[in-house]
Design an enzyme around this catalytic site. Structure first.
Site, PDB file in Angstrom:
ATOM      1  CG  HIS A 320      -1.961   1.058   1.210  1.00  0.00           C
ATOM      2  ND1 HIS A 320      -1.807   2.272   1.843  1.00  0.00           N
ATOM      3  CD2 HIS A 320      -3.187   1.082   0.634  1.00  0.00           C
ATOM      4  CE1 HIS A 320      -2.899   3.003   1.657  1.00  0.00           C
ATOM      5  NE2 HIS A 320      -3.750   2.300   0.924  1.00  0.00           N
ATOM      6  CB  SER A 523      -7.274 -13.133  -0.939  1.00  0.00           C
ATOM      7  OG  SER A 523      -7.731 -11.887  -1.410  1.00  0.00           O
TER       8      SER A 523
END
Length: 612
Positions: A320, A523
């Protein structure tokens, strides 16, 4: 008397449906589960609550005190009318904790008009357009007041699954009319200054009309929210009363300041919950409720820099952006490590870079779910690298960016453990993502010993400064506490199971349609080739990176919406074609790599017959 009236009311409520009313063991309290008839029932709910506290009458005193007809809620959540001389029959709005038993039957979901034929396209309200999103205004807004109950066929419904006041559940709502859209134009929402003429004020719409259109816009956007990891399936009606207070948790959460309007007791409870979740001993942890996951990363990297001023920050290229932002803010040396095709850090490349800089401390950001592909770095393998290279514990610092999946991984069976039982130093997680909250927020948790390096006494506060921000939103801590109390561990796990199973359903549907699609093991982020139509991307609010896009399956994403999404995705492909890789090593090329594993499996040899 009031107790008799309450008993009579309870009997009438119980006769409606066992799914709409639950009587707890303690007769002095009644809990309710949120229902679409909530607003119509709020007055009666308040009277029941007051009756329990003060012995007030629950039923109307006389027919004359009522209107000629009373709008009430029915078993299916629709509004009906009853004559004035009839005893009101009311489906109380319910709030239920995650530990309550869930309905066993799923027939109600199957019989719902929205779910009766999930493969059929939704008809537009005017019935004129087969593909209504092609004719929508550019704001792509609006909603309908009739919202279908959220009922998922994948996993178990969320503890607040029947609440859908803003379009976050089953139904896909329609766009605003041109007139409603115009109310949200920059010209209409501008704030005139004192110098403006009075006739300019008169030409502007009133605030109520603007806000009504804005409400419809948010309902529309919430009903087709696919690309960003925000759980929209929540209900905090009980907390609305507290929005009138300026709740500020300024200073350290564990040291009370002179400012009395705070929610520190709730904040400390939230931190304690996550400390136990990630296995920290009492007295060894410190944390606080942040404004978002980015602030948690800024705080975690700040502690690392203070512990190792000459350290080098290592993190994968798919990290990120906030992690490398922290490196720029703190003027740290940082290395962006290449990634494997599925998004995990390249462990060999990491080991090579650390070996080149043995003379400097190691600061590693471990991704517990990357932003685009949802890849989870293997913490145990990274720790083995450090041990193999002979890096002592006092010479490395590990921060875990777990914005979404650090909240999910503890509830996934047989998932690798990420906890403070291992030599990690801090974790950051978002509160508005998996847990769900109307304002961005998060949690930063670290070892208490590290915080001493940034702590400063502030007399003005009568507290200490240990956080990134000074004034801190006390509402966020209250909302997180409320969500955790209402859901409980069992409720969070139900949400996680729903997300994981529904993500697999989406992956399979897209693959069956002949499109490139991948899903990492740990995920709920489904990665696919980027659609060629920007209108489609904006309609479904897909997050894109070059030639790929992704859908993050959250508790508000249902199979009904997935079927509609895939149907429109196929139409988009047939109309506009398919995305081609923008370069030889583009994200789409990596998406097609066999390193992912995937749905195409080579034939397995039959060794029992000697065929191999």
């Amino acid at each position: 008397n009031s107790s008799l009236e309450i008993k009579l009311l309870r009997e009438k409520l119980s006769s409606l449906s066992p799914r709409l009313f639950t009587q707890e063991k303690n007769d002095s309290t009644m809990r309710s589960i949120v229902h679409p008839a909530s607003r119509a029932a709020s007055a009666m709910r308040s009277r029941v609550a007051r009756a329990h506290r003060g012995g007030l009458s629950v039923l109307p005193s006389s027919p004359s005190s009522r209107a000629k007809s009373t709008v009430i809620g029915s078993n299916d959540g629709k509004m009906t009318s009853t004559p004035a001389n009839a005893t009101p029959t009311l489906a109380l709005p319910r709030r239920f904790k995650a530990t309550m038993p869930l309905p066993e039957d799923e027939d109600s979901a199957a019989s719902s008009p929205a779910c009766s034929n999930t493969s059929a396209p939704l008809a537009s309200h005017d019935g004129e357009h087969e593909h209504e999103h092609e004719h929508e205004p550019h704001l792509d807004n609006n909603t309908s007041d009739t919202i279908k109950d959220y009922t998922s066929k994948a996993g178990t419904p969320s503890p607040w699954a029947v609440f859908d006041a803003w379009g976050a559940g089953e139904g896909i709502v329609d766009p605003l009319s041109p007139a409603e859209e115009a109310l949200l134009s920059p010209e209409m929402v501008r704030i005139p200054t004192d110098d403006d003429a009075s006739d300019e004020w008169a030409a502007l719409p009133n605030e109520t009309d603007i806000l009504q259109s804005y409400d419809k816009l948010l309902k529309r956007k919430s009903s087709v929210h696919f690309g960003y990891p925000y759980n929209l399936m929540y209900n905090h009606e009980e907390l609305y009363e507290f929005m009138k207070y300026s709740i500020n948790n300024l200073g350290d959460p564990f040291i009370t300041s002179n400012y009395g309007v705070h929610s520190r007791q709730f904040e400390c409870s939230v931190i304690e919950f996550f400390a136990k979740l990630w296995k920290m001993e009492e007295g060894e942890y410190w944390g606080y409720v942040t404004t978002c996951g980015t602030e948690g990363n800024l705080h975690g990297i700040l502690l690392a820099r203070e512990c190792h001023p000459d350290g080098i920050l290592y993190s994968s290229r798919e990290t990120h952006y906030s992690v490398f932002k922290a490196a720029r803010y703190y003027r740290m040396d940082a290395k962006a490590i290449p990634t494997l095709p599925m998004g995990e850090i390249d462990y060999d490349a990491l080991a090579s870079e650390i070996a080149k800089n043995r003379d400097r401390p190691v600061i590693i950001n471990v991704n517990i779910g990357t932003t685009v592909k949802g890849a989870v770095d293997n913490l145990d393998r990274i720790l083995r690298i450090l041990k193999t290279l002979g890096i002592p514990r006092e010479r490395y610092h590990i921060h875990c960016d777990g914005a979404l999946f650090a909240m999910m991984m503890p509830f996934v069976d047989w998932a690798p453990e990420v906890s403070f039982k291992k030599p990690i130093d801090s974790i950051a997680v978002s509160g508005h993502k998996m847990l769900g909250c109307p304002m961005p927020c998060g949690i930063a948790l670290s070892r208490k010993e590290h915080v001493k390096k940034v702590e400063q006494r502030i007399d003005y506060l009568n507290s200490v400064d240990t956080t990134i921000m000074g004034s801190r939103n006390g509402q966020a801590a209250l909302y997180l506490w409320y969500s955790l109390r209402k859901k409980g561990v069992a409720g969070i796990k139900r949400d996680v199971v729903h997300c994981m199973e529904t993500a697999q359903y989406l992956r399979d549907k897209i693959t069956e349609a002949g499109l490139t699609c991948r899903l990492n093991d740990l995920s709920s982020t489904v990665v696919l080739e980027r659609p060629m139509d920007d209108k489609f991307i904006k309609r479904w609010q897909l997050a894109c990176e070059e030639d790929i896009a992704h859908v993050v399956v959250m508790p508000n994403v249902t199979r009904f919406k997935i079927d509609k999404f895939v149907e429109e995705l196929v139409e988009c492909r047939d109309t506009f074609g398919r995305m081609k890789p923008v370069r030889k090593d583009s994200p789409l090329v990596k998406l097609e790599s066999s390193a992912w594993g995937g749905s195409k499996v080579a034939p397995v040899a039959d060794f029992s017959e000697g065929k191999f």
